[in-house]
Design a protein around this motif. Sequence first.
Motif, PDB file in Angstrom:
ATOM      1  N   LYS A  14       0.820  -1.214   0.000  1.00 33.23           N
ATOM      2  CA  LYS A  14       0.000   0.000   0.000  1.00 33.23           C
ATOM      3  C   LYS A  14       0.853   1.263   0.000  1.00 33.23           C
ATOM      4  CE  LYS A  14      -2.894  -0.660   3.487  1.00 33.23           C
ATOM      5  NZ  LYS A  14      -4.078  -0.694   4.364  1.00 33.23           N
ATOM      6  N   LYS A  18       0.802   4.100  -2.863  1.00 33.79           N
ATOM      7  CA  LYS A  18       0.532   5.494  -2.509  1.00 33.79           C
ATOM      8  C   LYS A  18       1.632   6.419  -3.048  1.00 33.79           C
ATOM      9  CE  LYS A  18      -1.974   8.244   0.259  1.00 33.79           C
ATOM     10  NZ  LYS A  18      -3.353   8.499   0.214  1.00 33.79           N
ATOM     11  N   SER A  25      -6.755   7.442  -1.971  1.00 36.13           N
ATOM     12  CA  SER A  25      -6.872   7.664  -0.528  1.00 36.13           C
ATOM     13  C   SER A  25      -6.595   6.375   0.235  1.00 36.13           C
ATOM     14  CB  SER A  25      -8.286   8.147  -0.192  1.00 36.13           C
ATOM     15  OG  SER A  25      -9.226   7.100  -0.382  1.00 36.13           O
ATOM     16  N   ASP A  26      -6.393   6.519   1.532  1.00 31.97           N
ATOM     17  CA  ASP A  26      -6.218   5.341   2.381  1.00 31.97           C
ATOM     18  C   ASP A  26      -7.460   4.458   2.329  1.00 31.97           C
ATOM     19  OD1 ASP A  26      -3.643   6.094   3.125  1.00 31.97           O
ATOM     20  OD2 ASP A  26      -4.343   7.192   4.884  1.00 31.97           O
ATOM     21  N   ASP A  27      -8.633   5.088   2.254  1.00 34.27           N
ATOM     22  CA  ASP A  27      -9.875   4.313   2.133  1.00 34.27           C
ATOM     23  C   ASP A  27      -9.899   3.514   0.826  1.00 34.27           C
ATOM     24  OD1 ASP A  27     -10.856   5.143   4.570  1.00 34.27           O
ATOM     25  OD2 ASP A  27     -12.121   6.726   3.725  1.00 34.27           O
ATOM     26  N   ASP A  28      -9.432   4.146  -0.270  1.00 30.08           N
ATOM     27  CA  ASP A  28      -9.356   3.430  -1.547  1.00 30.08           C
ATOM     28  C   ASP A  28      -8.489   2.184  -1.396  1.00 30.08           C
ATOM     29  OD1 ASP A  28     -10.849   5.370  -2.911  1.00 30.08           O
ATOM     30  OD2 ASP A  28      -9.057   6.444  -3.601  1.00 30.08           O
ATOM     31  N   THR A  30      -7.684   0.522   1.263  1.00 25.11           N
ATOM     32  CA  THR A  30      -8.306  -0.468   2.137  1.00 25.11           C
ATOM     33  C   THR A  30      -9.368  -1.252   1.359  1.00 25.11           C
ATOM     34  OG1 THR A  30      -7.881   0.878   4.089  1.00 25.11           O
ATOM     35  CG2 THR A  30      -9.614  -0.785   4.277  1.00 25.11           C
ATOM     36  N   GLN A  31     -10.161  -0.558   0.554  1.00 22.05           N
ATOM     37  CA  GLN A  31     -11.210  -1.223  -0.230  1.00 22.05           C
ATOM     38  C   GLN A  31     -10.626  -2.141  -1.295  1.00 22.05           C
ATOM     39  OE1 GLN A  31     -13.492   2.029  -1.800  1.00 22.05           O
ATOM     40  NE2 GLN A  31     -14.796   2.183   0.016  1.00 22.05           N
ATOM     41  N   GLU A  33      -7.894  -3.946  -1.234  1.00 19.99           N
ATOM     42  CA  GLU A  33      -7.444  -5.194  -0.600  1.00 19.99           C
ATOM     43  C   GLU A  33      -6.527  -6.017  -1.485  1.00 19.99           C
ATOM     44  OE1 GLU A  33     -11.113  -7.147   0.479  1.00 19.99           O
ATOM     45  OE2 GLU A  33     -11.140  -6.125   2.410  1.00 19.99           O
ATOM     46  N   LYS A  42      -9.670   2.155  -9.694  1.00 16.80           N
ATOM     47  CA  LYS A  42      -9.489   3.365  -8.887  1.00 16.80           C
ATOM     48  C   LYS A  42      -8.499   4.323  -9.541  1.00 16.80           C
ATOM     49  CE  LYS A  42     -12.205   2.857  -5.368  1.00 16.80           C
ATOM     50  NZ  LYS A  42     -13.317   3.776  -5.110  1.00 16.80           N
TER      51      LYS A  42
END
Length: 67
Positions: A14, A18, A25-28, A30-31, A33, A42
């Motif tokens: 990750k 990044k 984003s961090d949420d992206d 995480t989703q 995976e 994304k």
Amino acid sequence: MNWDQIQGKWEQAKGKVKEQWGKLSDDDLTQIEGKREQLAGKIQERYGYTKEQTEEELKAWERDTKW
């Protein structure tokens, strides 16, 4: 490194993702995976790339990323 290895080390990967694609984003992350298709989607969404452009970038990233 092949994608199975990247997926297996997703927590480590990750940070490298990044660095390459900072608009994710961090949420992206995480989703996603570690799923390559979701990462590609994304990247296309955030950067407005074509599918072909995204594939080229992902292949180059996979080839060039040092672990």
